[in-house]
Design a protein around this motif. Structure first.
Motif, mmCIF file in Angstrom:
data_model
loop_
_atom_site.group_PDB
_atom_site.id
_atom_site.type_symbol
_atom_site.label_atom_id
_atom_site.label_comp_id
_atom_site.label_asym_id
_atom_site.label_seq_id
_atom_site.Cartn_x
_atom_site.Cartn_y
_atom_site.Cartn_z
ATOM 1 N N LEU A 1 35.345 -1.303 21.482
ATOM 2 C CA LEU A 1 36.281 -0.191 21.499
ATOM 3 C C LEU A 1 35.835 0.878 20.510
ATOM 4 O O LEU A 1 35.171 0.583 19.513
ATOM 5 C CB LEU A 1 37.688 -0.657 21.132
ATOM 6 N N VAL A 2 36.223 2.121 20.788
ATOM 7 C CA VAL A 2 35.903 3.242 19.919
ATOM 8 C C VAL A 2 37.162 4.081 19.712
ATOM 9 O O VAL A 2 37.852 4.430 20.671
ATOM 10 C CB VAL A 2 34.792 4.133 20.535
ATOM 11 N N PRO B 1 38.008 17.563 19.878
ATOM 12 C CA PRO B 1 37.058 18.316 19.045
ATOM 13 C C PRO B 1 37.758 19.171 17.994
ATOM 14 O O PRO B 1 37.153 19.529 16.984
ATOM 15 C CB PRO B 1 36.315 19.188 20.062
ATOM 16 N N GLN B 2 39.035 19.511 18.216
ATOM 17 C CA GLN B 2 39.772 20.349 17.280
ATOM 18 C C GLN B 2 40.385 19.553 16.129
ATOM 19 O O GLN B 2 40.874 20.133 15.150
ATOM 20 C CB GLN B 2 40.896 21.105 18.018
ATOM 21 N N ASP C 1 30.674 9.840 28.998
ATOM 22 C CA ASP C 1 30.575 11.203 29.538
ATOM 23 C C ASP C 1 31.328 12.199 28.662
ATOM 24 O O ASP C 1 30.848 13.319 28.424
ATOM 25 C CB ASP C 1 31.122 11.258 30.972
ATOM 26 N N ALA C 2 32.511 11.818 28.184
ATOM 27 C CA ALA C 2 33.316 12.721 27.358
ATOM 28 C C ALA C 2 32.638 13.010 26.026
ATOM 29 O O ALA C 2 32.679 14.151 25.529
ATOM 30 C CB ALA C 2 34.703 12.126 27.128
ATOM 31 N N PHE C 3 31.990 12.006 25.434
ATOM 32 C CA PHE C 3 31.252 12.233 24.189
ATOM 33 C C PHE C 3 30.020 13.102 24.444
ATOM 34 O O PHE C 3 29.692 14.001 23.654
ATOM 35 C CB PHE C 3 30.820 10.897 23.584
ATOM 36 N N ARG C 4 29.348 12.850 25.573
ATOM 37 C CA ARG C 4 28.142 13.608 25.896
ATOM 38 C C ARG C 4 28.459 15.094 26.105
ATOM 39 O O ARG C 4 27.694 15.973 25.685
ATOM 40 C CB ARG C 4 27.487 13.016 27.147
ATOM 41 N N LYS D 1 35.548 13.340 20.653
ATOM 42 C CA LYS D 1 34.674 13.011 19.536
ATOM 43 C C LYS D 1 35.008 11.625 18.992
ATOM 44 O O LYS D 1 36.190 11.275 18.844
ATOM 45 C CB LYS D 1 34.841 14.030 18.401
ATOM 46 N N PRO D 2 33.992 10.815 18.661
ATOM 47 C CA PRO D 2 34.259 9.515 18.046
ATOM 48 C C PRO D 2 34.747 9.693 16.610
ATOM 49 O O PRO D 2 34.386 10.659 15.934
ATOM 50 C CB PRO D 2 32.898 8.813 18.085
#
Length: 291
Positions: free
Chosen positions: A165-166, A171-172, A247-250, A255-256
């Motif tokens: 899990l992460v 991003p804000q 995909d969302a991180f890429r 953001k993690p």
């Protein structure tokens, strides 16, 4: 032999539907023929497999005890028939998968399975861990692919592959900078999580066990994409499987978040009924998953 496969089919259908009329309809039989087959099966062995409550048939203790053996016998008979006839439906299986596995892994396995065996059919049901395991227990699914730890004396729970899990944010969000976040800071944030009963929630609760009583859980949602959208809208923090976030991180949409040391690792599992006949189709499905 003092029983027939048709009698076993009626017994199992009656156990599933708890109504002889619905069982007969499922088997494309008349109500009287189905009722007669069940009555004859009980009379031949001088037993009662159901308690009759009005029009409802409620399986009793003896019925529950012999049901797994009846399921296994019919599975073997079906496999034998398919082996003799080489019917185009050989390899047909019913698979259940939890949401993460079903949406991100299982469809690819289905495609490979069907490409290998033209004419094969796969029924894929996607739900949470509790729902899938209950359906495997009730012989409504041949095999389950689950994310959560689960224990039952009638089930084989077989480790499949590792997952992690992460924790993530928009991003804000202030946590998007990549700096490590303290537990105190995590407690100050609202969280958007999977529902209780899901494997993802189970793994999250285990990793965050020391913080859970103080955690601000703002939303509990059943769908991974809904959680990602809510976090993207900066409504709070989320925690999902790494495979759902690639995909969302890429793309930078999410953001993690770096947390203090916590064990977010877990396993995916195969779950099968111990009395389930392991057909060639089920074995091939397991091989494709492992491959």
């Amino acid at each position: 032999m003092r029983y027939t496969l048709r009698q076993l089919e009626v017994f199992l259908a009656a156990a599933h539907y708890e109504n002889i009329t619905r069982a007969a309809s499922h088997l494309a039989m008349s109500q009287s023929a189905a009722s007669g087959a069940l009555k004859e099966l009980e009379q031949q062995f001088d037993v009662q497999l159901f308690d009759r409550v009005g029009k409802r048939l409620q399986i009793n203790e003896l019925g529950r005890a012999v049901r797994p053996q009846a399921e296994a016998l019919l599975e073997q008979a079906t496999a034998f028939e398919q082996a003799l006839t080489r019917h185009t439906d050989i390899g047909q299986i019913k698979v259940g998968a939890t949401l993460t596995i079903g949406n991100y892994l299982a469809v690819g396995i289905v495609a490979r399975y069907m490409a290998e065996q033209p004419g094969a059919r796969v029924q894929l049901e996607v739900a949470n861990t509790e729902h899938i395991t209950n359906k495997v227990l009730d012989f409504e699914l041949d095999i389950g692919l689950i994310e959560g730890d689960f224990h039952h004396p009638d089930l084989d729970i077989i480790p499949w592959r590792k997952d992690e899990l992460v924790v993530f944010c928009s991003p804000q969000h202030a946590f998007a900078s990549g700096q490590r976040v303290s537990d105190r800071s995590l407690l100050a944030e609202p969280w958007i999580l999977r529902e209780t009963g899901s494997g993802t929630r189970q793994a999250f609760d285990r990793a965050m066990h020391g913080l859970l009583p103080q955690l601000n859980i703002a939303l509990e949602l059943q769908h991974t994409e809904a959680i990602k959208r809510a976090v993207e809208a900066n409504l709070g923090l989320g925690c999902l499987s790494a495979i759902t976030l690639e995909d969302a991180f890429r793309s930078g949409r999410l953001k993690p978040v770096r947390t203090t040391a916590k064990d977010f690792g877990r396993h995916f599992y195969f779950v099968l009924h111990k009395q389930k006949y392991r057909s060639a189709g089920i074995q091939r499905w397991l091989d494709l998953c492992r491959g």
